[in-house]
Structure formats: C-alpha cells, structure tokens
Design a protein around this motif. Structure first.
Motif, PDB file in Angstrom:
ATOM      1  N   LYS A   6       7.825   3.641   5.111  1.00 38.50           N
ATOM      2  CA  LYS A   6       7.231   3.240   6.397  1.00 38.50           C
ATOM      3  C   LYS A   6       6.393   4.362   6.996  1.00 38.50           C
ATOM      4  O   LYS A   6       5.383   4.110   7.639  1.00 38.50           O
ATOM      5  N   GLU A   7       6.822   5.602   6.785  1.00 39.76           N
ATOM      6  CA  GLU A   7       6.104   6.768   7.311  1.00 39.76           C
ATOM      7  C   GLU A   7       4.870   7.114   6.470  1.00 39.76           C
ATOM      8  O   GLU A   7       4.105   7.995   6.841  1.00 39.76           O
ATOM      9  N   GLY A   8       4.704   6.440   5.339  1.00 39.47           N
ATOM     10  CA  GLY A   8       3.564   6.713   4.482  1.00 39.47           C
ATOM     11  C   GLY A   8       3.740   7.947   3.606  1.00 39.47           C
ATOM     12  O   GLY A   8       2.789   8.453   3.032  1.00 39.47           O
ATOM     13  N   LYS A   9       4.981   8.413   3.495  1.00 38.19           N
ATOM     14  CA  LYS A   9       5.262   9.592   2.687  1.00 38.19           C
ATOM     15  C   LYS A   9       5.675   9.235   1.262  1.00 38.19           C
ATOM     16  O   LYS A   9       5.820  10.115   0.425  1.00 38.19           O
ATOM     17  N   LEU A  10       5.855   7.938   1.012  1.00 33.49           N
ATOM     18  CA  LEU A  10       6.328   7.491  -0.282  1.00 33.49           C
ATOM     19  C   LEU A  10       5.701   6.139  -0.599  1.00 33.49           C
ATOM     20  O   LEU A  10       5.592   5.284   0.272  1.00 33.49           O
ATOM     21  N   LEU A  49      -2.211   1.527  -4.179  1.00 36.50           N
ATOM     22  CA  LEU A  49      -1.754   2.794  -4.728  1.00 36.50           C
ATOM     23  C   LEU A  49      -2.906   3.803  -4.823  1.00 36.50           C
ATOM     24  O   LEU A  49      -2.744   4.964  -4.457  1.00 36.50           O
ATOM     25  N   CYS A  50      -4.045   3.342  -5.277  1.00 39.80           N
ATOM     26  CA  CYS A  50      -5.221   4.230  -5.349  1.00 39.80           C
ATOM     27  C   CYS A  50      -5.609   4.738  -3.970  1.00 39.80           C
ATOM     28  O   CYS A  50      -5.941   5.916  -3.800  1.00 39.80           O
ATOM     29  N   GLU A  51      -5.525   3.860  -2.977  1.00 42.22           N
ATOM     30  CA  GLU A  51      -5.829   4.269  -1.605  1.00 42.22           C
ATOM     31  C   GLU A  51      -4.799   5.298  -1.129  1.00 42.22           C
ATOM     32  O   GLU A  51      -5.152   6.305  -0.511  1.00 42.22           O
ATOM     33  N   TYR A  52      -3.536   5.055  -1.427  1.00 36.62           N
ATOM     34  CA  TYR A  52      -2.464   5.998  -1.056  1.00 36.62           C
ATOM     35  C   TYR A  52      -2.706   7.363  -1.688  1.00 36.62           C
ATOM     36  O   TYR A  52      -2.527   8.395  -1.057  1.00 36.62           O
ATOM     37  N   LEU A  53      -3.127   7.354  -2.943  1.00 36.76           N
ATOM     38  CA  LEU A  53      -3.389   8.606  -3.655  1.00 36.76           C
ATOM     39  C   LEU A  53      -4.780   9.157  -3.388  1.00 36.76           C
ATOM     40  O   LEU A  53      -5.143  10.222  -3.896  1.00 36.76           O
ATOM     41  N   GLN A  54      -5.560   8.422  -2.626  1.00 43.47           N
ATOM     42  CA  GLN A  54      -6.932   8.780  -2.283  1.00 43.47           C
ATOM     43  C   GLN A  54      -7.802   8.935  -3.516  1.00 43.47           C
ATOM     44  O   GLN A  54      -8.560   9.897  -3.679  1.00 43.47           O
TER      45      GLN A  54
END
Length: 56
Positions: A6-10, A49-54
């Motif tokens: 939820k925090e965007g850390k995982l 996932l790509c967005e999360y990993l930039q």
C-alpha cells in the motif's frame, strides 16, 4: 507485506484465484490451473511493474 504494498515500497505478484490449492497440493490439474492463472496475472500487471520499476 500488504502495508508495504500500500505504501508503494513493495510490488507483489500473486494469482487472482488459488483454485483451492493448498501448500501441500499434489493434484497436477489444480497446480497447472493455478500456474496458468498466475502466469496470466503476471502478464496483465507487466505495465504496472515496469512503471513501479520506472522502466520504459
């Protein structure tokens, strides 16, 4: 884990349906069904996932 997600850390990838499979499941048909569901779910969240990993 849910809190970190939820925090965007995982970023967590998991099947949307467990098909009644437990940790000690030995039914090959159930396991294959779970695998296919998980594989498709992972494909469906590839962009996120790509967005999360930039990654472009």
């Amino acid at each position: 884990m849910e809190e970190l997600e939820k925090e965007g850390k995982l970023f967590v990838i998991y099947p949307s349906d467990t098909h009644g499979v437990g940790r000690l499941e030995q039914d090959v048909v159930k396991l294959e069904s779970l695998y296919k569901t998980g594989y498709q779910d992972a494909q469906d969240c590839k962009d996120a996932l790509c967005e999360y990993l930039q990654i472009a």
